[in-house]
Design a protein around this motif. Structure first.
Motif, PDB file in Angstrom:
ATOM      1  N   HIS A   1       2.832  31.104 -14.375  1.00 34.89           N
ATOM      2  CA  HIS A   1       2.723  32.512 -14.876  1.00 34.89           C
ATOM      3  C   HIS A   1       2.523  32.391 -16.482  1.00 34.89           C
ATOM      4  O   HIS A   1       2.413  33.596 -16.719  1.00 34.89           O
ATOM      5  CB  HIS A   1       4.048  33.316 -14.362  1.00 34.89           C
ATOM      6  CG  HIS A   1       3.733  33.842 -12.968  1.00 34.89           C
ATOM      7  ND1 HIS A   1       4.141  33.100 -11.916  1.00 34.89           N
ATOM      8  CD2 HIS A   1       3.017  34.881 -12.332  1.00 34.89           C
ATOM      9  CE1 HIS A   1       3.756  33.643 -10.908  1.00 34.89           C
ATOM     10  NE2 HIS A   1       3.245  34.799 -10.996  1.00 34.89           N
ATOM     11  N   VAL A   2       2.572  31.259 -17.173  1.00 38.64           N
ATOM     12  CA  VAL A   2       2.578  31.536 -18.337  1.00 38.64           C
ATOM     13  C   VAL A   2       1.104  31.809 -18.903  1.00 38.64           C
ATOM     14  O   VAL A   2       0.203  31.591 -18.380  1.00 38.64           O
ATOM     15  CB  VAL A   2       2.957  30.172 -19.327  1.00 38.64           C
ATOM     16  CG1 VAL A   2       4.407  29.736 -19.018  1.00 38.64           C
ATOM     17  CG2 VAL A   2       1.993  28.961 -18.845  1.00 38.64           C
ATOM     18  N   GLU A   3       1.342  32.503 -20.077  1.00 39.28           N
ATOM     19  CA  GLU A   3       0.075  32.701 -20.862  1.00 39.28           C
ATOM     20  C   GLU A   3       0.017  31.946 -22.350  1.00 39.28           C
ATOM     21  O   GLU A   3       1.245  31.789 -22.801  1.00 39.28           O
ATOM     22  CB  GLU A   3      -0.194  34.244 -21.166  1.00 39.28           C
ATOM     23  CG  GLU A   3      -0.207  34.740 -19.562  1.00 39.28           C
ATOM     24  CD  GLU A   3      -0.816  36.329 -19.885  1.00 39.28           C
ATOM     25  OE1 GLU A   3      -0.740  36.743 -20.905  1.00 39.28           O
ATOM     26  OE2 GLU A   3      -0.985  36.995 -18.585  1.00 39.28           O
ATOM     27  N   ILE A   4      -1.072  31.592 -22.716  1.00 42.52           N
ATOM     28  CA  ILE A   4      -0.850  30.728 -23.666  1.00 42.52           C
ATOM     29  C   ILE A   4      -1.528  31.128 -25.133  1.00 42.52           C
ATOM     30  O   ILE A   4      -2.542  31.975 -24.926  1.00 42.52           O
ATOM     31  CB  ILE A   4      -1.474  29.523 -23.563  1.00 42.52           C
ATOM     32  CG1 ILE A   4      -0.943  28.882 -22.335  1.00 42.52           C
ATOM     33  CG2 ILE A   4      -1.417  28.444 -24.633  1.00 42.52           C
ATOM     34  CD1 ILE A   4      -1.462  27.669 -21.531  1.00 42.52           C
ATOM     35  N   SER A   5      -1.133  30.958 -26.273  1.00 45.92           N
ATOM     36  CA  SER A   5      -1.860  31.428 -27.330  1.00 45.92           C
ATOM     37  C   SER A   5      -1.713  30.520 -28.513  1.00 45.92           C
ATOM     38  O   SER A   5      -0.433  29.813 -28.674  1.00 45.92           O
ATOM     39  CB  SER A   5      -1.494  33.003 -27.512  1.00 45.92           C
ATOM     40  OG  SER A   5      -2.666  33.399 -28.748  1.00 45.92           O
TER      41      SER A   5
ATOM     42  N   TYR B   1       3.846  29.368 -25.235  1.00 50.05           N
ATOM     43  CA  TYR B   1       3.571  29.820 -24.007  1.00 50.05           C
ATOM     44  C   TYR B   1       4.361  31.132 -23.766  1.00 50.05           C
ATOM     45  O   TYR B   1       5.739  31.046 -24.074  1.00 50.05           O
ATOM     46  CB  TYR B   1       4.401  28.790 -22.881  1.00 50.05           C
ATOM     47  CG  TYR B   1       3.700  27.543 -22.973  1.00 50.05           C
ATOM     48  CD1 TYR B   1       2.416  27.230 -23.500  1.00 50.05           C
ATOM     49  CD2 TYR B   1       4.174  26.505 -22.373  1.00 50.05           C
ATOM     50  CE1 TYR B   1       1.751  26.085 -23.162  1.00 50.05           C
ATOM     51  CE2 TYR B   1       3.644  25.025 -22.029  1.00 50.05           C
ATOM     52  CZ  TYR B   1       2.590  25.015 -22.610  1.00 50.05           C
ATOM     53  OH  TYR B   1       1.757  23.959 -22.405  1.00 50.05           O
ATOM     54  N   PHE B   2       3.861  31.995 -23.171  1.00 47.76           N
ATOM     55  CA  PHE B   2       4.604  33.451 -23.105  1.00 47.76           C
ATOM     56  C   PHE B   2       4.734  33.616 -21.625  1.00 47.76           C
ATOM     57  O   PHE B   2       3.977  33.285 -20.802  1.00 47.76           O
ATOM     58  CB  PHE B   2       3.319  34.476 -23.314  1.00 47.76           C
ATOM     59  CG  PHE B   2       3.091  34.530 -24.980  1.00 47.76           C
ATOM     60  CD1 PHE B   2       3.754  35.226 -25.636  1.00 47.76           C
ATOM     61  CD2 PHE B   2       1.988  34.090 -25.524  1.00 47.76           C
ATOM     62  CE1 PHE B   2       3.747  35.507 -27.273  1.00 47.76           C
ATOM     63  CE2 PHE B   2       1.630  34.143 -26.783  1.00 47.76           C
ATOM     64  CZ  PHE B   2       2.370  35.017 -27.637  1.00 47.76           C
TER      65      PHE B   2
END
Lengths: 239, 636
Positions: free
Chosen positions: B32-36, B105-106
């Motif tokens: 489920h992580v989102e990355i930036s 990692y969000f």
């Protein structure tokens, strides 16, 4: 038919896409081309993108085939890992032994895998309306084109952002880079991992289509943050 | 688990609180992580912005701030932030900024809430971290990494050890096999309790010394000794060691002060490793103290002069990293000593070796290890008693002049009171120096001592340390027995008083200058140092540093319980105020000075400063009472 050579950077992509939408006979391709893309002037911060990477049995699209594909949708702000997709596909020709170790994909995985045709509609759906981001478009573009032509009788071409060519612009084509080459300095490596290192991005285990797609998405975020602006128009980046 | 997410999972699995999560929960996060990506210097969370995710640092470094912009915490790979907001208002209360290129990692709120609900350890970690972090952050503001990291962290293996009877050849072979650049030489039994330890087999050993690569070169090969020579015959008895729980910073200072590159590390008395200067440099290449190494590689005064801007940059960096005044003071003193020592070496290269032995003595702030960035030079020469002025003085005058001019070129201005070795009065043999000190202590008046109190902060920088140690001993033994001397020193310590009402009206100095600013040195730190010096001399302390003097004073009954601590806090606060304002001056490209302008002082700082001045004022009143002028003198 309007032909677009991949070297043409400032191509009329919207015109090409709408022309193909009118001409396409295959349903999936027609709806892919008909899905509107962001306009060329859209700031990159507002552009929906999708990172694409594939593993192939070799480098020549006429003799080699795709064995796996990975896609991750993203924007400049977020990479949506949960919406990733990864497919192993069975190439029409038998895999040569040597490429197996390279790809971390086993015979049985391939033996059970579907033909690319079975996943093509879903792939196109996931790419539609987004700008595809790859590292080195001269693999993804001809392989995909060749594979689609063989299965649907029509070509597949669309705008891409190529993170390798963004690196090349800085490290290979600038006057400074040419001067250094003239001095006999070895060229700066612009493959995926060395490029990532320049931006402080961590090392991932390579040669997995989805990991590399993820790595490419991160690289583009880093490139824009470092060398461009969030308002840079899409047309300055795609090709 | 998808193989493609292994990397994300494995990375998180190494760091708390994720390391204790079940595989299922880790999988849940990884999928489920989102990355930036955030470029160094860019904002990750802005104040009051809505928060929807827990932030995990995959690579890079992040600083978290309080609302007013003070640094709250500095985080690195594997750390999390944003959880306070997720647990409370869902708005950012602690803004965060990338200080290096950073990959985040969000972890979405829903996943975060699931983790809190399903894993008690995780819930405790994110809930309980708050108070712990707050104190840790306070601490961290003061101590940068190098200052809190213990030296044992840099050790990778036990030291190579040989007995004194081992031949130098065998010892060299053992070093070669272990790829070690130094070996400890041990002797069974031994008589020095400080260096004696018992091994696992109940045998008692004493460390006789350390042999380094360069010792093998200088003490064995260059001397043409036979390979069979026992190592005990060549090893130097000079041994500088450090305890394993000392900081990396302290180890570095020890190396630089003693000019050694290898430092045996002891746990209690047992050797546990050897650190080399390069270990520390690798650990913290950018440190300001590394400058000292540069100082010693300069081959001219011009080269040294060019380092002056590096010193200022190092000072600003230390202040920014939250070093306390003791760290800043001793770092700048170490740098100043480095300059002095290198200038002496260069002078000797030019003038030839000294005709008689000497000790180069420093006084004032450098002797106390409390140097600031705005400083002048206070130094003197203590010469051997074989000194004959007619034959030798021209050499030492030239030496003194070379060093003094060199220091001035490097930013250490000439002493206005002429306390410099170029002054003939302060370029004298040891017996004359002893006579000076005896005279000061035996026949004191406040007037006579007015200009000599600076000599009661004294330390050697180079040469025959023993000379200055003898003077230190003399003061430590005699001063407690001389009430009249202490009274005179105490009287002088009252000459400069703190401003008590400065925050209502602007303060004017007596000389009319800086009429809307306070000279924090003259009105704060210097009189405090004077007060502490009087107590320290009464206590017979040999320490020169004010904080160490306070430690010694606290051991005695001279002050009421707790009073020494009050002085310590007040001094620390005044020093830090001065240092911070100097760092601001430098950052704004002004000449740093000792003045602070009340309008530039934040309310909280002004309040605390006022308290510190009050402590100083009370301490001065007590000093007058504690060291009165003896009655028979007062009558005169």
């Amino acid at each position: 038919m309007l032909r677009i050579r991949s070297t043409q950077r400032l191509a009329d992509w919207p015109g090409y896409m709408s022309q193909r939408a009118d001409q396409a006979r295959d349903g999936a391709l027609a709806s892919f081309f008909a899905t509107p893309l962001p306009a060329p002037d859209t700031p990159i911060k507002d552009v929906p993108m999708v990172a694409l990477d594939m593993e192939t049995t070799g480098l020549d699209e006429r003799h080699h085939a795709i064995v796996s594909l990975g896609v991750v949708p993203f924007t400049l702000d977020r990479i949506r890992v949960s919406q990733r997709r990864y497919w192993v596909v069975k190439p029409p020709r038998v895999l040569v032994e040597s490429s197996i170790a390279y790809h971390h994909i086993t015979h049985s995985e391939i033996a059970q895998a579907p033909d690319l045709d079975a996943i093509l509609d879903e792939l196109l759906e996931r790419l539609a309306g987004r700008i595809v981001v790859v590292h080195f478009r001269h693999i993804e573009r001809p392989f995909l084109n060749e594979a689609v032509k063989a299965r649907r009788g029509e070509s597949l071409m669309f705008p891409m952002i190529d993170t390798m060519s963004l690196e090349a612009r800085r490290h290979r084509q600038s006057m400074w880079a040419r001067f250094k080459r003239w001095l006999g300095r070895p060229p700066v490596p612009i493959r995926l991992q060395p490029s990532r290192e320049r931006y402080g991005l961590p090392a991932y285990q390579g040669h997995h289509a989805l990991v590399d797609a993820l790595a490419t998405a991160e690289l583009l975020q880093a490139q824009i943050a470092t060398h461009y602006h969030r308002d840079t128009p899409l047309r300055a980046l795609w090709c | 688990m998808d193989v493609e997410l292994l990397d994300i999972r494995q990375h998180m699995g190494k760091f708390p609180p994720f390391d204790a999560l079940s595989d299922d929960l880790l999988d849940l996060i990884a999928t489920h992580v989102e990355i930036s990506y955030f470029k160094a210097g860019s904002d990750i969370l802005l104040f009051d912005q809505p928060v929807t995710d827990l932030c995990y640092i995959r690579s890079g470094a992040v600083e978290v701030y309080r609302r007013k912009g003070e640094l709250y915490n500095r985080l690195g790979e594997g750390d999390i932030f944003g959880h306070f907001s997720l647990l409370r208002s869902h708005r950012v209360s602690f803004p965060a900024k990338a200080i290096e290129d950073t990959l985040i990692y969000f972890i979405p709120d829903e996943v975060f809430q699931t983790l809190c609900a399903e894993d008690d350890n995780f819930a405790d970690f994110v809930e309980l971290e708050r108070p712990r972090l707050e104190t840790a952050a306070e601490q961290q503001r003061k101590d940068n990494d190098m200052m809190i990291t213990r030296i044992r962290k840099l050790l990778s293996r036990y030291p190579v050890m040989v007995e004194t009877t081992t031949s130098v050849q065998q010892a060299a072979c053992q070093m070669g096999e272990a790829q070690a650049s130094a070996v400890l030489v041990l002797e069974e039994g031994g008589d020095d309790p400080r260096l004696r330890f018992t091994d696992g087999e109940e045998r008692t050993w004493q460390i006789r010394g350390i042999m380094t690569n360069s010792d093998f070169r200088a003490r064995v090969v260059a001397q043409g000794l036979a390979p069979s020579t026992p190592v005990g015959e060549v090893v130097s008895s000079r041994l500088i060691t450090i305890q394993s729980d000392e900081s990396v910073y302290e180890a570095m200072l020890t190396m630089l002060r003693n000019n050694v590159h290898h430092l045996p590390v002891l746990y209690r008395r047992r050797p546990v490793g050897i650190v080399h200067l390069s270990d520390i440099i690798r650990y913290e290449t950018q440190s300001g103290l590394y400058l000292v190494g540069n100082i010693f590689s300069q081959s001219s005064v011009e080269g040294l002069e060019r380092l002056a801007s590096d010193v200022r940059a190092a000072f600003v960096r230390m202040v920014e990293e939250g070093a306390n005044s003791h760290m800043v003071g001793s770092a700048l003193s170490t740098i100043g000593r480095g300059f002095t020592r290198r200038l002496l070496e260069l002078a000797e290269d030019e003038l030839g070796p000294p005709p008689v032995p000497y000790c180069f003595m420093v006084n004032g702030s450098m002797a106390r290890n409390e140097q600031s960035i705005v400083t002048d030079q206070d130094n003197a020469l203590v010469l051997s008693d074989e000194f004959v002025p007619e034959q030798h003085d021209s050499y030492f005058l030239a030496l003194a002049k070379y060093v003094s001019d060199g220091l001035a070129a490097c930013g250490y201005t000439y002493c206005k009171g002429d306390v410099m070795a170029t002054n003939r009065q302060w370029r004298q043999p040891l017996r004359i120096w002893k006579a000076y000190f005896n005279d000061w202590m035996d026949n004191p008046t406040p007037e006579r001592l007015l200009h000599s109190s600076i000599f009661f902060d004294l330390d050697s920088v180079d040469g025959e340390e023993l000379y200055v140690e003898q003077l230190q001993d003399l003061v430590a033994e005699k001063a407690p027995q001389r009430p009249l001397f202490l009274a005179a020193m105490a009287r002088n310590a009252l000459n400069r008083t703190p401003p008590l009402g400065f925050f209502r009206t602007f303060v004017m100095e007596k000389d009319g200058k800086h009429n809307n600013s306070i000279n924090l040195k003259r009105r704060g730190t210097a009189p405090m140092v004077d007060v502490i010096r009087v107590h320290a001399m009464a206590a017979g302390s040999r320490a020169q540093n004010s904080f160490q003097r306070l430690d010694d004073i606290a051991e005695t009954q001279l002050l009421a319980p707790g009073a020494a601590d009050k002085l310590r806090y007040a001094l620390e606060f005044m020093c830090m105020s001065r240092i911070r304002h100097q760092a601001i001056d430098l950052q704004e490209e002004r000449m740093p000075d000792n003045n602070i302008e009340p309008e530039n002082v934040a309310d909280a700082e002004r309040h605390t400063l006022k308290d510190a001045f009050q402590v100083l004022s009370n301490a001065q009143k007590f000093l007058k009472f504690r060291y009165p002028m003896p009655a028979n003198r007062r009558a005169q």
